[in-house]
Enzyme design. Structure first.
Site, PDB file in Angstrom:
ATOM      1  N   GLY A 189       0.733  -1.167  -0.080  1.00  0.00           N
ATOM      2  CA  GLY A 189       0.036   0.041  -0.262  1.00  0.00           C
ATOM      3  C   GLY A 189       0.863   1.201   0.097  1.00  0.00           C
TER       4      GLY A 189
ATOM      5  N   SER B  44      -1.128   4.193   4.219  1.00  0.00           N
ATOM      6  CA  SER B  44      -2.127   3.271   4.043  1.00  0.00           C
ATOM      7  C   SER B  44      -2.419   2.433   5.367  1.00  0.00           C
ATOM      8  CB  SER B  44      -1.732   2.182   3.014  1.00  0.00           C
ATOM      9  OG  SER B  44      -0.724   1.462   3.287  1.00  0.00           O
TER      10      SER B  44
ATOM     11  N   LYS C 279       0.102   0.383   6.853  1.00  0.00           N
ATOM     12  CA  LYS C 279       1.129  -1.011   6.915  1.00  0.00           C
ATOM     13  C   LYS C 279       1.747  -0.978   8.100  1.00  0.00           C
ATOM     14  CE  LYS C 279       3.354  -0.242   3.142  1.00  0.00           C
ATOM     15  NZ  LYS C 279       3.103   1.307   3.136  1.00  0.00           N
TER      16      LYS C 279
ATOM     17  N   GLU D 213       9.325  -2.490   5.886  1.00  0.00           N
ATOM     18  CA  GLU D 213      10.052  -1.754   5.203  1.00  0.00           C
ATOM     19  C   GLU D 213      11.687  -2.133   5.096  1.00  0.00           C
ATOM     20  OE1 GLU D 213       8.488  -0.313   2.689  1.00  0.00           O
ATOM     21  OE2 GLU D 213       6.509   0.466   3.287  1.00  0.00           O
TER      22      GLU D 213
END
Length: 283
Positions: free
Chosen positions: A39, A43, A45, A170
């Site tokens: 996303g 969003s 995440k 990430e």
């Protein structure tokens, strides 16, 4: 089989925010599965990852509805530390995770906090360094490593603690393409060898392509769920959610624009090259 992570109707609101960052999110992740959460920025995440392991303290916000269960344990004040024994997290910037003067010291740190016997600790540090191909760097200072090497050390620190679940938050976003492939190849290898569950929080679709399943978040809600092949063929939906359309899908669209018929199913770059060679041989 019971899911290793189960989220039911989860909503979360940050302090002083006007609306929930997560809204009625539900999902189940099975043991040994690799699930990618994708996303655009904002969003939800990383908020989702923080809720799974209880990193979002009450002063930062509150769960407004729902329940989270990890390895059969409810996420609450009584069980949060037990849950963290089952989960390892690799964050975006590995420098924020380093506490040891050397690579070996850093990998040992988490086990010291868990009172692992010293002899066993040495064995697990050595095994973790071998697993991530960093044995020659045991006495190096973490700060002197390259970005990809730092992420390998961060992963080794998690692997040494033998969690059931590894979350990549990430974890490859600060690396160049070669570094990203190196780290994701490593995680793929470790998942197969150690049967770990992987939850990958990412906006990099090449990373998400390694997953068994993709969950797309948009505005704090689950927007779509499917295999990489199913999700990646939805070019407009990806673009609408701020994600790059994978190159094979871009190329297929361009070929269709020139009147060349190509299948609807998703191809990797290699798969598309193989298909085009086959197509050329029949023309």
């Amino acid at each position: 089989m019971e899911p290793v992570i189960n989220i039911e109707d989860l909503s979360f609101r940050y302090r002083d925010a006007e609306q929930d960052a997560l809204r009625h999110v539900s999902m189940s992740i099975q043991p040994g599965e690799w699930v990618a959460i994708i996303g655009r920025n904002g969003s939800g995440k990383s908020t989702l990852a923080g809720n799974i392991i209880g990193l979002l303290e009450p002063e930062r916000g509150q769960v407004t509805s729902g329940h989270v269960t990890v390895s059969g344990l409810p996420l609450d004040d009584e069980h949060v530390w037990d849950i963290r024994d089952h989960v390892g997290v690799v964050f975006q910037n590995p420098d924020n995770q380093f506490v040891g003067a050397t690579v070996a010291d850093d990998i040992a740190f988490g086990m010291e906090n868990r009172a692992v016997p010293r002899e066993e600790m040495h064995e697990r540090v050595a095994a973790a360094l071998t697993a991530v191909n960093m044995s020659d760097f045991a006495e190096r200072e973490p700060a002197r490593l390259s970005g990809g090497q730092k992420q390998r050390v961060a992963i080794a620190g998690i692997v040494a603690q033998a969690p059931d679940i590894i979350i990549l938050d990430e974890a490859t976003s600060m690396l160049d393409p070669a570094g990203r492939r190196e780290v994701i190849d490593l995680v793929t290898q470790l998942q197969h060898e150690r049967h770990m569950t992987v939850l990958s929080i990412t906006h990099d679709l090449s990373e998400a392509a390694r997953a068994d399943r993709i969950i797309m978040l948009a505005h704090g809600e689950v927007a779509d769920v499917g295999t990489p092949a199913e999700i990646f063929t939805r070019g407009h939906e990806l673009a609408d959610n701020g994600l790059d359309v994978p190159y094979p899908e871009q190329l297929k669209a361009a070929l269709r624009g020139r009147g060349i018929q190509v299948p609807n199913e998703y191809f990797t770059e290699k798969g598309l090259v193989d298909y085009l060679w086959t197509l050329r041989s029949t023309m």
